[in-house]
Design a protein around this motif. Structure first.
Motif, short mmCIF file in Angstrom:
data_model
loop_
_atom_site.label_atom_id
_atom_site.label_comp_id
_atom_site.label_asym_id
_atom_site.label_seq_id
_atom_site.Cartn_x
_atom_site.Cartn_y
_atom_site.Cartn_z
N ASP A 178 -34.18 9.03 -0.27
CA ASP A 178 -35.47 9.94 -0.11
C ASP A 178 -35.38 11.15 -0.08
O ASP A 178 -36.41 11.25 0.78
CB ASP A 178 -36.95 8.20 -0.26
CG ASP A 178 -38.06 9.67 -0.79
OD1 ASP A 178 -38.00 10.39 -2.13
OD2 ASP A 178 -39.06 9.36 -0.79
N LYS B 85 -37.05 14.53 0.25
CA LYS B 85 -38.15 15.02 0.01
C LYS B 85 -38.55 16.17 -0.48
O LYS B 85 -39.46 16.78 -1.28
CB LYS B 85 -39.01 15.21 0.86
CG LYS B 85 -39.26 13.57 1.80
CD LYS B 85 -40.18 13.02 1.00
CE LYS B 85 -40.53 11.72 1.85
NZ LYS B 85 -41.20 10.48 0.83
N SER B 86 -37.51 17.67 -0.16
CA SER B 86 -37.55 18.75 -1.01
C SER B 86 -36.11 18.66 -2.04
O SER B 86 -36.10 18.18 -2.55
CB SER B 86 -36.48 19.45 0.02
OG SER B 86 -36.90 18.78 1.15
N THR B 87 -36.16 20.00 -3.03
CA THR B 87 -36.15 20.01 -4.51
C THR B 87 -34.57 20.83 -4.30
O THR B 87 -34.85 22.04 -3.93
CB THR B 87 -36.99 20.69 -5.36
OG1 THR B 87 -37.96 19.76 -5.47
CG2 THR B 87 -36.91 20.42 -6.89
N ASN C 124 -28.86 12.73 -5.39
CA ASN C 124 -29.54 11.59 -3.95
C ASN C 124 -28.62 11.38 -3.33
O ASN C 124 -28.64 11.30 -2.06
CB ASN C 124 -30.59 11.02 -4.16
CG ASN C 124 -31.55 12.22 -5.00
OD1 ASN C 124 -31.51 13.59 -4.74
ND2 ASN C 124 -33.13 11.53 -4.69
N GLU D 91 -35.62 17.77 4.08
CA GLU D 91 -36.15 16.61 4.38
C GLU D 91 -35.57 15.41 3.48
O GLU D 91 -35.88 15.55 2.24
CB GLU D 91 -37.77 17.36 5.01
CG GLU D 91 -38.63 15.31 5.13
CD GLU D 91 -39.31 15.96 5.26
OE1 GLU D 91 -40.48 15.15 5.60
OE2 GLU D 91 -40.72 16.78 5.84
N ALA D 92 -34.87 14.37 4.49
CA ALA D 92 -35.27 14.00 3.87
C ALA D 92 -35.28 12.00 4.70
O ALA D 92 -34.85 12.41 5.81
CB ALA D 92 -34.06 13.72 2.59
N ASN E 29 -42.07 3.55 6.87
CA ASN E 29 -41.66 4.53 6.24
C ASN E 29 -43.28 5.37 6.82
O ASN E 29 -43.26 6.25 6.00
CB ASN E 29 -41.90 3.48 4.97
CG ASN E 29 -40.67 5.25 4.67
OD1 ASN E 29 -40.64 6.14 4.65
ND2 ASN E 29 -41.12 5.25 2.92
N TYR F 238 -36.41 3.21 8.57
CA TYR F 238 -36.08 4.80 8.27
C TYR F 238 -35.54 5.18 9.12
O TYR F 238 -36.17 6.30 10.31
CB TYR F 238 -37.59 4.67 7.39
CG TYR F 238 -37.60 3.84 6.71
CD1 TYR F 238 -37.65 3.60 5.15
CD2 TYR F 238 -38.46 2.36 7.23
CE1 TYR F 238 -38.15 3.01 4.67
CE2 TYR F 238 -38.97 1.70 6.13
CZ TYR F 238 -38.76 1.76 4.61
OH TYR F 238 -39.06 1.14 4.11
N LYS G 15 -35.71 9.52 8.86
CA LYS G 15 -36.14 10.84 8.46
C LYS G 15 -35.66 12.29 9.52
O LYS G 15 -34.70 12.11 10.78
CB LYS G 15 -37.67 11.23 8.91
CG LYS G 15 -37.84 12.93 7.97
CD LYS G 15 -39.34 13.54 8.39
CE LYS G 15 -40.22 11.79 8.60
NZ LYS G 15 -41.59 12.61 8.63
N LYS H 251 -34.65 15.99 8.95
CA LYS H 251 -35.61 17.50 8.89
C LYS H 251 -34.66 18.46 8.93
O LYS H 251 -34.54 18.94 10.42
CB LYS H 251 -36.58 17.54 9.29
CG LYS H 251 -38.02 18.76 8.63
CD LYS H 251 -39.31 18.24 9.04
CE LYS H 251 -40.22 19.94 8.79
NZ LYS H 251 -41.52 20.25 8.66
#
Length: 939
Positions: free
Chosen positions: A787, A789-791, A801, A828-829, A868, A905, A907, A909
Motif C-alpha cells: 500500500d 501512501k505517496s503519489t 504498486n 511512504e509505503a 496496521n 506490516y 512501513k 519511509k
C-alpha cells in the motif's frame, strides 16, 4: 502518380554581390522566447562569436549567454552557441568598467537598455549604463575586435574573467608586455574538456591593477582554476581603447598566427569587411520581396544557418582532433559544432544546394573524427563528443551528399565509417540488430531510437547502392524496415514495447522516456525512408490523410513530462522541435498538395516573426531557420539521402539561387508541373551513379501479451501478429537452461505457473521468417502486497504498486521504466506480509542521477506493526552517497536485526532531499528533487 507542384528553373549568369543583404539581417530574432540565439558579431562559419552575456546562471533560456528579457550585461565573450538546448561556450570574457576594479560579476556587470543596443550581421554595439561606456564589436574569422569609448574620465578597467559561465579546469595567463597577453582556457561544461588559446592585444599599454588566481607564479604568469585579472589606465572623457582577441584550439603560437587576420587598428575597416563577407554569403539566395519584415525574416534565417558549423583550425591548417592531439589540415577545412540530430533534416540539405564545398569539408571533418575518435560524430562540440541526442545522423549527411553527386571526399571511407557506427553494440543497437527493434527493457527512448536507426540504415543502404555493394545494401535495407516492429497496426501509432508486448497504459500525447523530446504523435510519421510503406501500414491514402488531419486538428496539449522543447503546437504537430519538421509535406505523397501548402504557409506566417521572440522554438544550430529558408523557396528535403526535393508553391514571387559553379537558378510561381524536381543538381550524373538493386520486405515480429511481468499463481499468455497467412511459432522455457526445446505452432492462449521465458517468431510462405522476440515472466517469491501512501509521477510508475515487490531489480538506466519516481514529497509505503512473521532483514533500493534531479533520500526509516495502526520504529538508515556525484548510483538502504521481529506490516519511509542546492543546475529553476525507488525486500 502523386501530384507535386513544381518549379521553373532558369539558367542565367551569376549576379554581382553588390547588394547590402547584411542590412536585412536582424540578429535579435530568436534572442527572446525559447530561441536561444545570440545577437553579437560573427562572420560566416567563423571561429569567433563575439557577443554580450546576460546569463551566467546556467539556465535553459540562457544557453547562448544572452536573453532579450535581461537588463544586465556581465561581459563580452568570444564563443557562443546558436540556439542549442544545452549550455556551453562563453570563452575569454572581457568587460570594460570604470573606477576601482572588482571581480564580482554583480559588481562589474552593468545595466543596459535595448534602445542603446544595435545588432547587424558582423557588428554589435551597446551602451553600458553603469559605467557610461560605449561598446562596439566586430570580428574576422578568428579574431574579435572590441572598441570601448569611455565617456567619463577616470580609471578605466578591462576585466578578464576566465571563470565566466562554465567550470575552469585549468587556465593560465602570460603577460608578454603591457599591450599583449596570451591565454589558455581549459574548461568543462557540455564539452567535457575544451581547449581555447587566445592572444589579446590592447591598442594602448595597460597595467595589471588587480588579480585573483590560485597560483600567481610570477608578476607575468598566473595560473590555476580561479583566474581573473584587471588591466587598467587613466582615461580622458571620450577616450577610446581597442582590443583584439584571436582564438586558437591548438596553441599560443596558433593564436598568435591567427592574430594576423587583423594587422591594424581600424575598427570600421574590419566592420566593413565583415559586412562584405555577409553580403557575398547572403547573396547566394536572392528573393523578390517588398515586405521589409519578410526580407528580415528570410535573411536572418539564412544568416542563422551560416553562423555554424564553425571553422576549428588555425590559418596554417592545424586543428585539435577528437583524440585531443594536434593535426595538420590535409586539403580541407576542419569544422566543429555539429548538431546533427537537428541539422540533418533541413540545414545540411540546404548546404548541399549552396555550400557544396563546405559540405565536403564537413564530411571530411566527420571522417577525421572517425579516424581519431573511433566513430562518426553524433553531437560534436569543440573536439568533444557530447553524445547528446540519438541516431548516427552523420550518415544522413554523407548519403545525401553522395546521392547528389557532391565530391571532394572519399566515398569508400565514408561508407566504412557509416557501417562502423551502425554495427556498434551500444545505445540499444545490440538489441536492435538482434530482434529488429529496441524495447524499453533494452534502452530508454526506445521508439525514437528504433525509428531513427532505421532511417540511418536506409541512408547506409543508399551509400552501398552507389558503391555497388549489393550484400550491404540488402542487409541495411532490411534494417531500415525496423519501424514496422514498433508500429501498432490496431491503434495506428508507433508504440513502446516492454517484455515482448506493447507497454500499457498508452497515451499518444504523453511525453515520456520512450521518445526523444516528443510523444507518439510526433514520431508516428517518422518513416521518411519508406513513405509508401508507411501509408500502406496506415491503411492507404484516405486513412493516412485522416490520421494526418487528426494530428493537426487534435487538442494542442501534451501529457506526461513537461518538455520545454515541444512548442509551436498545431494540434499535436510541434514545429518548435525537429521531429515534426517534415510532417506537413506528407500530404504531397497522397495527392493533397493543397493541404501541404496550407499548413506550410500557416507555419511560415505565424511561427517566424521579425521580433526577439520571433522563433517558435530553439534555433538548434540553424535547423529552425533552414526549414524557413527551404519552405519559403518552395522546396524541402523530406528524405535526405534521396536527391529529390518535395515542392510547393514558393512564398516569394521569385527566388534566385547563385550556385558555386557560377550558374544561377530561379524558382518562380509560374507553370507548375506534376513532377518532383532535382533542383540545383546534375541529374545525368546522379542517375549514372545509381545501381538498380532490389530488396525483400521484412515480416514484422509478433507480440507477446500478458497482464503483467510478474504473477502470483498463474498467468495467461497470448501471442498476436499482423501478418496475414502467416503462422506463429513459439517455445516456453521454464528453466532458462534447456537446449532441447523446439518451437511449435501457436494455436490459442496458454497458461504458465512458473517463471518462464517465451520466444516467438512468424513464418510466412514456409520460408520468410520474422526476427525472434522473447519475453520473461516472473513468479513472485511471495504473496506480499503493498500500500503506497505517496503519489508517484505517472511517467515513473514501474508497472504500478506491485512493481516494488515483484523481485525484479531496476538498472542504473532508470529511463527504461523500472523505477518509481516521487518529486517534492517523501516516499511512504506499507508492505503487508499477509500474516505475522518473524522478520530480521529489511532493504529498500534507491537510485541517484543528480543531473536529472534524482537524489538519494536523506534517510530511510523502517517500522513494524501487527495491526496496521500502531507502528514501532525499527531503525533509521542514513544516506552516505555524495549528492554531487555525476555517475548514476544504486544504493540498498538495508538493515539486519540481531533479533527477529514479529510483524505483519512493515512501513518504509524515505525522506526527500527537498529543494535542489545552490550548486545544482536546477537551483535557479527552484527545482525539487526526485526520489527513485525500486525493490523493497523483507525477509
Amino acid at each position: 502518380m502523386r501530384n507535386f507542384l513544381s518549379i521553373i528553373i532558369l539558367f542565367t549568369s551569376i549576379v554581382s554581390f553588390g547588394q547590402n543583404f547584411h542590412k536585412y539581417v536582424n540578429p535579435m530574432i530568436g534572442t527572446g522566447g525559447h530561441g536561444h540565439t545570440y545577437p553579437g558579431a560573427t562572420v560566416p562559419f567563423g571561429m569567433v562569436q563575439l557577443s554580450p552575456d546576460t546569463r551566467i546562471d546556467g539556465s535553459w533560456d540562457g544557453c547562448s549567454g544572452y536573453h532579450y528579457d535581461d537588463s544586465v550585461i556581465y561581459g563580452f565573450s568570444h564563443t557562443h552557441l546558436n540556439g542549442t538546448g544545452c549550455t556551453d561556450y562563453g570563452d575569454i570574457m572581457l568587460m570594460p568598467t570604470m573606477n576601482e576594479s572588482n571581480f564580482d560579476p554583480k559588481e562589474y556587470g552593468s545595466k543596459f537598455s535595448h534602445s542603446n543596443e544595435k545588432a547587424n550581421a558582423g557588428f554589435y554595439s551597446v551602451k553600458l549604463d553603469k559605467h557610461n561606456i560605449d561598446v562596439n564589436l566586430t570580428t574576422t574569422t578568428r579574431v574579435g575586435f572590441h572598441q570601448y569609448i569611455f565617456n567619463n574620465a577616470g580609471q578605466a578597467n578591462i576585466i578578464l574573467d576566465l571563470n565566466h559561465r562554465d567550470k575552469l579546469l585549468y587556465g593560465d595567463i602570460k603577460i608578454i608586455d603591457k599591450k599583449t597577453i596570451q591565454i589558455l582556457r581549459r574548461s568543462e561544461a557540455w564539452a567535457k574538456d575544451q581547449y581555447v588559446y587566445a592572444q589579446i592585444e590592447f591598442s594602448v599599454p595597460l597595467e595589471i591593477s588587480n588579480s585573483h588566481s590560485d597560483e600567481a607564479i610570477s608578476p607575468t604568469f598566473f595560473a590555476g582554476t580561479q583566474l581573473k585579472l584587471a588591466f587598467s589606465k587613466k582615461v580622458k572623457k571620450g577616450e577610446k581603447i581597442s582590443v583584439k582577441v584571436s582564438l586558437s584550439p591548438t596553441s599560443y603560437e596558433g593564436a598568435k598566427l591567427n592574430m594576423s587576420e587583423i594587422k591594424h587598428w581600424d575598427f570600421n575597416k574590419v566592420k566593413q569587411e565583415a559586412e562584405q563577407l555577409w553580403n557575398k554569403q547572403l547573396a547566394k539566395i536572392e528573393i523578390t520581396e517588398t515586405d521589409k519584415d519578410k526580407l528580415s525574416i528570410f535573411y536572418t534565417a539564412l544568416y542563422h544557418t551560416m553562423v555554424q558549423p564553425n571553422i576549428a583550425q588555425d590559418i596554417d591548417g592545424k586543428y585539435r582532433g577528437r583524440d585531443n592531439k594536434i593535426h595538420n589540415g590535409e586539403g580541407f577545412d576542419y569544422y566543429s559544432v555539429f548538431s546533427l540530430w537537428d541539422t540533418f533534416r533541413g540545414a545540411h540539405p540546404l548546404y548541399t544546394l549552396i555550400e557544396k564545398k563546405r559540405t565536403a569539408d564537413f564530411i571530411n571533418t566527420f571522417l577525421k573524427q572517425y579516424e581519431q575518435g573511433g566513430r562518426l560524430p553524433v553531437w560534436e562540440l569543440a573536439s568533444n563528443e557530447t553524445d547528446c541526442m540519438i541516431g548516427y545522423h552523420s550518415v544522413s549527411v554523407m548519403a545525401d551528399a553522395m546521392a547528389k553527386g557532391i565530391t571532394g571526399f572519399d566515398y569508400e571511407k565514408a561508407f566504412k565509417a557509416a557501417k562502423h557506427s551502425a554495427m556498434l553494440d551500444h545505445l540499444g543497437l545490440d538489441a536492435y540488430k538482434r530482434q529488429g527493434f529496441i524495447s524499453m527493457d533494452d534502452e530508454h527512448e526506445s521508439v525514437s531510437k528504433t525509428l531513427e536507426y532505421a532511417y540511418d540504415d536506409w541512408c547506409i543502404a543508399q551509400m552501398a547502392q552507389i558503391l555497388n555493394k549489393k550484400e550491404d545494401y540488402e542487409y541495411f535495407m532490411k534494417r531500415s524496415q525496423s519501424w514496422k516492429n514498433v508500429f501498432d497496426w490496431n491503434t495506428g501509432f508507433m508504440r513502446p514495447k516492454k517484455n515482448g508486448g506493447w507497454d500499457k497504459p498508452f497515451d499518444a500525447r504523453e511525453i515520456n522516456n520512450n521518445f526523444t523530446e516528443g510523444n507518439s504523435w510526433q514520431y508516428s510519421f517518422f518513416v521518411p525512408q519508406d513513405i509508401p510503406g508507411m501509408i500502406e501500414a496506415y491503411g492507404g491514402n484516405d486513412k493516412f490523410e485522416a490520421k494526418l488531419d487528426e494530428m493537426f486538428n487534435s487538442e494542442s496539449k501534451t501529457t506526461g513530462r513537461e518538455q520545454a522543447d515541444v512548442t509551436g503546437l498545431i494540434g499535436q504537430y510541434a514545429h518548435g522541435n525537429e521531429p515534426s519538421h517534415h510532417m506537413a509535406y506528407l500530404y504531397n505523397y497522397i495527392g493533397k498538395p493543397e493541404k501541404t501548402t496550407e499548413k506550410v504557409y500557416y507555419i511560415l506566417n505565424n511561427f517566424y516573426k521579425n521580433t526577439p521572440d520571433g522563433l517558435i522554438g530553439n534555433e538548434d544550430c540553424g535547423q529552425m531557420s533552414a526549414w524557413y529558408v527551404l519552405s519559403s523557396m518552395g522546396i524541402y528535403a523530406v528524405t535526405p539521402g534521396n536527391p529529390e526535393w518535395t515542392v510547393i508553391k514558393p512564398n516569394f514571387k521569385k527566388v534566385k539561387i547563385n550556385l558555386e559553379n557560377k550558374i544561377s537558378e530561379e524558382i518562380t510561381v509560374e507553370n507548375c508541373l506534376e513532377q518532383r524536381e532535382y533542383f540545383g543538381l546534375n541529374l545525368p550524373e546522379i542517375e549514372s551513379a545509381t545501381n538498380d538493386f532490389d530488396y525483400e520486405k521484412i515480416i514484422p515480429v509478433p507480440i507477446i501479451q500478458a497482464e503483467s511481468k510478474s504473477f502470483k499463481d498463474k498467468m495467461t499468455i497470448e501471442i498476436a501478429h499482423q501478418n496475414n497467412g502467416c503462422i506463429v511459432y513459439y517455445v516456453v522455457d521454464e528453466k532458462d537452461s534447456r537446449d532441447d526445446l523446439s518451437f511449435g505452432p501457436y494455436v490459442k492462449p496458454f497458461t504458465i505457473d512458473k517463471t518462464s521465458s517465451i520466444s516467438a517468431y512468424c513464418l510466412c510462405d514456409e520460408k520468410r521468417k520474422s526476427d525472434t522476440i522473447s519475453a520473461t515472466y516472473f513468479k513472485k517469491p511471495n504473496n506480499y502486497t503493498i500500500d503506497i501512501k505517496s503519489t508517484y509521477n505517472p511517467q515513473y510508475h514501474a508497472g504500478g504498486n506491485e512493481g516494488l515487490i515483484d523481485g525484479i531489480n531496476g538498472s542504473t538506466n532508470w529511463r527504461k521504466g523500472d523505477w518509481q519516481g516521487y518529486q517534492s514529497q517523501d516516499f511512504e509505503a506499507i508492505v503487508d506480509l499477509q500474516n505475522v512473521k518473524e522478520v530480521s532483514s529489511f532493504s529498500a533500493t534507491f537510485l541517484q542521477d543528480q543531473r536529472s534531479w534524482i537524489l538519494m533520500p536523506t534517510k530511510v526509516e523502517y517500522y513494524s506493526s501487527t495491526d496496521n495502526i500502531n507502528f514501532t520504529l525499527i531503525t533509521s538508515v542514513a544516506n552516505d552517497v555524495d549528492p554531487k556525484k555525476d555517475e548514476n548510483i544504486i544504493k540498498d538502504f538495508s538493515f539486519k536485526s540481531a533479533k527477529p521481529i514479529s510483524a505483519r506490516y512493515i512501513k518504509v519511509k524515505a525522506y526527500n532531499f527537498g529543494r535542489l542546492p545552490e550548486w545544482h543546475i536546477g537551483y535557479h529553476d527552484k527545482g525539487e528533487a526526485f526520489i527513485f525507488v525500486d525493490e523493497i525486500t523483507v525477509k
